[in-house]
Design an enzyme around this catalytic site. Structure first.
Site, PDB file in Angstrom:
ATOM      1  N   CYS A  62       0.827  -1.192   0.000  1.00 59.33           N
ATOM      2  CA  CYS A  62       0.000   0.000   0.000  1.00 59.33           C
ATOM      3  C   CYS A  62       0.869   1.253   0.000  1.00 59.33           C
ATOM      4  O   CYS A  62       1.877   1.320   0.673  1.00 59.33           O
ATOM      5  CB  CYS A  62      -0.956   0.094   1.188  1.00 59.33           C
ATOM      6  SG  CYS A  62      -2.100  -1.267   1.278  1.00 59.33           S
ATOM      7  N   ARG A 101       4.057  -0.400  -4.639  1.00 59.31           N
ATOM      8  CA  ARG A 101       3.682  -0.883  -3.313  1.00 59.31           C
ATOM      9  C   ARG A 101       2.344  -1.624  -3.332  1.00 59.31           C
ATOM     10  O   ARG A 101       1.886  -2.123  -2.300  1.00 59.31           O
ATOM     11  CB  ARG A 101       3.600   0.275  -2.320  1.00 59.31           C
ATOM     12  CG  ARG A 101       4.888   1.048  -2.196  1.00 59.31           C
ATOM     13  CD  ARG A 101       4.743   2.204  -1.246  1.00 59.31           C
ATOM     14  NE  ARG A 101       4.553   1.749   0.115  1.00 59.31           N
ATOM     15  CZ  ARG A 101       5.527   1.459   0.952  1.00 59.31           C
ATOM     16  NH1 ARG A 101       6.775   1.599   0.567  1.00 59.31           N
ATOM     17  NH2 ARG A 101       5.277   1.039   2.172  1.00 59.31           N
ATOM     18  N   TRP A 156      -2.617  -2.773  -1.709  1.00 53.79           N
ATOM     19  CA  TRP A 156      -2.271  -4.183  -1.850  1.00 53.79           C
ATOM     20  C   TRP A 156      -3.104  -4.887  -0.784  1.00 53.79           C
ATOM     21  O   TRP A 156      -2.868  -4.748   0.408  1.00 53.79           O
ATOM     22  CB  TRP A 156      -0.772  -4.408  -1.604  1.00 53.79           C
ATOM     23  CG  TRP A 156      -0.326  -5.802  -1.925  1.00 53.79           C
ATOM     24  CD1 TRP A 156       0.003  -6.295  -3.146  1.00 53.79           C
ATOM     25  CD2 TRP A 156      -0.140  -6.877  -0.996  1.00 53.79           C
ATOM     26  NE1 TRP A 156       0.375  -7.618  -3.037  1.00 53.79           N
ATOM     27  CE2 TRP A 156       0.298  -8.009  -1.736  1.00 53.79           C
ATOM     28  CE3 TRP A 156      -0.306  -7.012   0.386  1.00 53.79           C
ATOM     29  CZ2 TRP A 156       0.585  -9.232  -1.133  1.00 53.79           C
ATOM     30  CZ3 TRP A 156      -0.018  -8.235   0.977  1.00 53.79           C
ATOM     31  CH2 TRP A 156       0.412  -9.329   0.210  1.00 53.79           C
ATOM     32  N   ASN A 181      -1.671   2.234   5.575  1.00 52.49           N
ATOM     33  CA  ASN A 181      -0.741   1.204   5.094  1.00 52.49           C
ATOM     34  C   ASN A 181      -0.365   0.364   6.312  1.00 52.49           C
ATOM     35  O   ASN A 181       0.056   0.910   7.323  1.00 52.49           O
ATOM     36  CB  ASN A 181       0.483   1.909   4.485  1.00 52.49           C
ATOM     37  CG  ASN A 181       1.671   0.980   4.267  1.00 52.49           C
ATOM     38  OD1 ASN A 181       2.798   1.424   4.268  1.00 52.49           O
ATOM     39  ND2 ASN A 181       1.440  -0.297   4.094  1.00 52.49           N
ATOM     40  N   GLY A 182      -0.537  -0.960   6.219  1.00 52.00           N
ATOM     41  CA  GLY A 182      -0.190  -1.833   7.349  1.00 52.00           C
ATOM     42  C   GLY A 182      -1.335  -2.766   7.669  1.00 52.00           C
ATOM     43  O   GLY A 182      -2.238  -2.962   6.848  1.00 52.00           O
ATOM     44  N   GLU A 238      17.243 -18.174  -7.581  1.00 50.41           N
ATOM     45  CA  GLU A 238      16.884 -16.809  -7.976  1.00 50.41           C
ATOM     46  C   GLU A 238      16.358 -16.794  -9.423  1.00 50.41           C
ATOM     47  O   GLU A 238      15.385 -16.108  -9.729  1.00 50.41           O
ATOM     48  CB  GLU A 238      18.095 -15.881  -7.808  1.00 50.41           C
ATOM     49  CG  GLU A 238      17.879 -14.445  -8.255  1.00 50.41           C
ATOM     50  CD  GLU A 238      16.734 -13.700  -7.556  1.00 50.41           C
ATOM     51  OE1 GLU A 238      16.181 -14.216  -6.573  1.00 50.41           O
ATOM     52  OE2 GLU A 238      16.377 -12.605  -8.033  1.00 50.41           O
ATOM     53  N   LYS A 281      12.681 -15.420 -10.434  1.00 47.05           N
ATOM     54  CA  LYS A 281      12.511 -14.339 -11.408  1.00 47.05           C
ATOM     55  C   LYS A 281      11.533 -14.766 -12.494  1.00 47.05           C
ATOM     56  O   LYS A 281      10.623 -14.042 -12.857  1.00 47.05           O
ATOM     57  CB  LYS A 281      13.884 -14.018 -11.998  1.00 47.05           C
ATOM     58  CG  LYS A 281      14.200 -12.645 -12.285  1.00 47.05           C
ATOM     59  CD  LYS A 281      14.572 -11.727 -11.123  1.00 47.05           C
ATOM     60  CE  LYS A 281      13.676 -11.756  -9.938  1.00 47.05           C
ATOM     61  NZ  LYS A 281      14.141 -11.152  -8.759  1.00 47.05           N
ATOM     62  N   GLU A 328       7.782 -15.233 -11.047  1.00 43.46           N
ATOM     63  CA  GLU A 328       7.025 -14.070 -10.569  1.00 43.46           C
ATOM     64  C   GLU A 328       6.563 -13.155 -11.700  1.00 43.46           C
ATOM     65  O   GLU A 328       5.529 -12.515 -11.581  1.00 43.46           O
ATOM     66  CB  GLU A 328       7.787 -13.288  -9.489  1.00 43.46           C
ATOM     67  CG  GLU A 328       8.965 -12.505  -9.983  1.00 43.46           C
ATOM     68  CD  GLU A 328       9.684 -11.741  -8.869  1.00 43.46           C
ATOM     69  OE1 GLU A 328       9.026 -11.161  -8.025  1.00 43.46           O
ATOM     70  OE2 GLU A 328      10.939 -11.733  -8.887  1.00 43.46           O
ATOM     71  N   HIS A 385      16.223 -38.279  -6.466  1.00 46.76           N
ATOM     72  CA  HIS A 385      15.480 -38.754  -5.294  1.00 46.76           C
ATOM     73  C   HIS A 385      13.993 -38.438  -5.404  1.00 46.76           C
ATOM     74  O   HIS A 385      13.284 -38.452  -4.395  1.00 46.76           O
ATOM     75  CB  HIS A 385      16.095 -38.156  -4.022  1.00 46.76           C
ATOM     76  CG  HIS A 385      17.512 -38.583  -3.819  1.00 46.76           C
ATOM     77  ND1 HIS A 385      17.858 -39.863  -3.442  1.00 46.76           N
ATOM     78  CD2 HIS A 385      18.678 -37.928  -4.018  1.00 46.76           C
ATOM     79  CE1 HIS A 385      19.178 -39.970  -3.389  1.00 46.76           C
ATOM     80  NE2 HIS A 385      19.703 -38.797  -3.740  1.00 46.76           N
ATOM     81  N   LYS A 392       6.025  -4.369  -4.142  1.00 39.78           N
ATOM     82  CA  LYS A 392       7.475  -4.232  -4.021  1.00 39.78           C
ATOM     83  C   LYS A 392       7.941  -4.342  -2.578  1.00 39.78           C
ATOM     84  O   LYS A 392       8.929  -4.974  -2.272  1.00 39.78           O
ATOM     85  CB  LYS A 392       7.875  -2.872  -4.596  1.00 39.78           C
ATOM     86  CG  LYS A 392       9.364  -2.578  -4.562  1.00 39.78           C
ATOM     87  CD  LYS A 392      10.065  -3.370  -5.624  1.00 39.78           C
ATOM     88  CE  LYS A 392      11.559  -3.142  -5.641  1.00 39.78           C
ATOM     89  NZ  LYS A 392      12.234  -4.242  -6.337  1.00 39.78           N
TER      90      LYS A 392
END
Ligand code: M6R
Length: 607
Positions: A2, A28, A74, A98-99, A477, A481, A484, A500, A602
């Site tokens: 947010c 955000r 968000w 925000n939170g 990584e 990448k 996402e 295995h 982000k």
């Protein structure tokens, strides 16, 4: 998680300031957006689902307004839809948040018992109703904010308008960031500095237990006893252009192109001519017997690379922990442990909580942080800044790279102090380090080569990444990448572990990206690649120039990417570039929203 923006000024341009500010905070969150503005003495709220462009289309640009607050969401509590979009309004109080208000259910129940009715599924509306109730009781805005602070649990940054005082904005925060930016005859509120850079570069940081009252001419900040505080005015020193795309199609591509510069800026803080400078310029690491690296997502993957380097060359045990796990488990840290928190934003809720836990357990703490003066940077005992500049794309590239470099520098520092680097090696290492920006540039210039490999991959549903040791850390990584931003299921596996279980998923044409840069175990990984090739896998082999000479035969791969060979401390910095560009090109072929992938944000300031 947010983004908040606020404006109050003598000019009547709050609409455009709020929209421009929100656009730069879209990283955000972008589930929904909304604004509340002073419209001739009344508060007008406009909201929309989706990104800021949707909101912008709904606005009548002719409306003049000297005060307003805006929000890009968000979603945490309640699905992303119009009614749950901020701002929320109850009685005299309109606010954006925000939170997360953790005890919102209990508060909601008691407010309902007192007659409050709720229209949304959000925790924010509960905070808004609580503020309205207390304001009715006290008729004092500072006291109301203080009482609300005592009653709500969780994290928050709140920007508030009281209907009976439309000349002022009010603000308070705990654990979610909020800055107050200072202009001429106008002042601003924002979750992050990029939101205000086109208007001013002067700002102050609002801390927890502080309350702000802001109008066009004055900013007043009060402590918990309502005593006015003189705040330090900071000046943003980065370049304004970094917050813009500079002609690139996407921020992600622009940020990959920033990587040569970022690498140089990061190492030049510590070394230019000799390794002794590293000891002088970094915190003293000699006194620690073991290191814990704690982080989330790509920063965690950077930690895995750091572990390989520090253990192998500096000979100290390193544990790498996911912050969300670390904060709830036994960690065995003590005063001879150094806990390194790695975070681009410096605001990630789990990493911040892990930092606080490590401090409680008496471990020394060191932040590897990109955003200056962020919460982790301020709370850690020591901080090393990665010099990545503002990173806007949700998928991190340049910040990850600078984190890997910082951990490599820590490994070099330790290895040097331990006497594990000879003067010949020191000379080579410095030369190799100075060549990195050019080598990264040459890899970025091979974008078309990676674009043509992307064409072989983009139509698949599953992709596997395999490697051993540091190459396994890079595989993780690379897989993150790809998944996402392209939404292809991508899985990283330690090459030796495939047999295995996971090898049963390999069938004709299953794409496997195999990374082999570590000479000491190259043979072993190549045997594993042959095992998947024998079962029909379509193999993209990523290796170094020197290993390429040794394994020139092509019977175990379908195509290859050869990266320059460099010093063992720096190889990961080159090997990851094709993986970042491959993910980018695949997502582009699939037509995805590269800079703002679905469901992500982000800066993850919720648990
Ligand atoms: O700001 P942080 O470095 O603490 O963020 C940690 C992760 O959320 C982040 O690295 C995330 O995994 C990336 N955006 C992935 O590209």
């Amino acid at each position: 998680m947010c983004g908040i923006v606020g404006y109050v000024g003598k000019n009547q341009n709050s609409l455009s300031v709020l929209i421009e500010g929100l656009k730069s905070l879209e990283y955000r969150g972008y589930d929904s957006a909304g604004i509340a503005i002073n419209n001739q003495g009344r508060i007008k709220i406009i909201k929309s689902v989706g990104n800021i462009a949707n909101l912008e289309r709904k606005l009548d640009k002719k409306i003049l307004s000297n005060l307003g607050i805006g929000h890009t969401r968000w979603a945490t509590h309640g699905k992303p839809c119009l009614k749950n979009a901020h701002p929320h309004q109850v009685g005299k109080v309109t606010l954006v948040h925000n939170g997360i208000i953790e005890n919102y259910e209990k508060l909601k129940k008691s407010l309902q018992d007192e007659g409050y009715k709720f229209k949304t599924d959000t925790d924010t509306e509960v905070a808004c109703a609580l503020m309205d109730k207390i304001y009715k009781e006290t008729n004092d805005k500072l006291l109301t904010m203080q009482k609300v602070k005592e009653m709500i649990e969780g994290s928050y940054a709140l920007a508030i308008i009281f209907a009976d005082d439309i000349k002022n904005l009010y603000a308070m925060r705990k654990d979610s960031p909020l800055i107050i930016a200072l202009g001429k005859d106008e002042n601003y509120l924002a979750s992050d500095v990029p939101a205000i850079l086109q208007f001013t570069d002067k700002y102050i940081l609002l801390e927890k237990n502080e309350y702000a009252i802001i109008n066009a001419l004055n900013v007043k900040v009060y402590d918990n006893n309502f005593k006015e505080i003189k705040k330090q005015i900071l000046t943003y020193e980065g370049s304004r252009e970094v917050a813009m795309k500079n002609g690139y199609e996407h921020f992600m591509l622009k940020e990959i192109n920033d990587e040569p510069m970022v690498i140089k800026a990061t190492y030049e803080q510590f070394i230019n001519k000799n390794l002794k400078e590293l000891i002088d310029n970094m915190p003293d690491l000699a006194k620690y017997n073991n290191i814990d690296i704690v982080a989330c997502g790509s920063a965690y993957h950077a930690g895995l690379v750091g572990k390989s380097l520090i253990e192998e060359y500096a000979n100290i045990p390193v544990k790498v922990e996911l912050a969300s796990e670390y904060r709830y488990k036994k960690n065995f840290g003590n005063d001879s442990t150094l806990t390194i928190l790695v975070s681009q934003s410096g605001e990630t809720a789990d990493t911040l909580a892990a930092l606080r836990k490590a401090k409680k357990e008496k471990s020394a703490t060191l932040g590897i942080i990109n955003v200056v003066s962020s919460s982790i940077a301020r709370e850690a005992d020591n901080v090393l800044y990665t010099k990545a500049g503002a990173e806007i794309s949700v998928a991190t590239t340049k910040a990850y790279l600078s984190q890997v470099l910082m951990l490599a520098l820590i490994a070099i520092n330790k290895a040097f102090v331990n006497g594990n680097i000879s003067s010949k090696e020191e000379k080579d290492l410095l030369e190799d380090m100075q060549k990195l920006p050019q080598e990264i540039t040459s890899l970025i210039n091979r974008k078309d080569e990676f674009a043509s490999i992307a064409k072989q991959i983009y139509h698949n549903n599953d992709v596997f990444f395999i490697g051993r040791g540091i190459d396994y850390a890079l595989s993780r990584e690379g897989a993150l990448k790809l998944k996402e931003i392209s939404y292809i299921h991508a899985e990283a596996y330690a090459a030796g572990e495939l047999k295995h279980g996971t090898i049963s998923l390999i069938e004709n044409k299953t794409p496997v990206i195999a990374i082999v840069t570590d000479e000491t175990i190259a043979e072993k990984t190549i045997s594993n690649i042959k095992e998947v090739k024998a079962r029909g896998a379509d193999v993209t082999f990523i290796t170094t120039e020197s290993l390429n000479k040794k394994y020139a035969q092509s019977d175990f791969y379908d195509r290859k990417i050869v990266v320059p060979s460099t010093n063992k401390f720096f190889q990961a910095l080159l090997t990851i570039i094709p993986l970042q560009l491959l993910a980018y090109e695949v997502a582009k072929l699939r037509g995805e929203n590269i800079d703002k992938p679905r469901n992500l944000a982000k800066s993850v300031t919720v648990e």
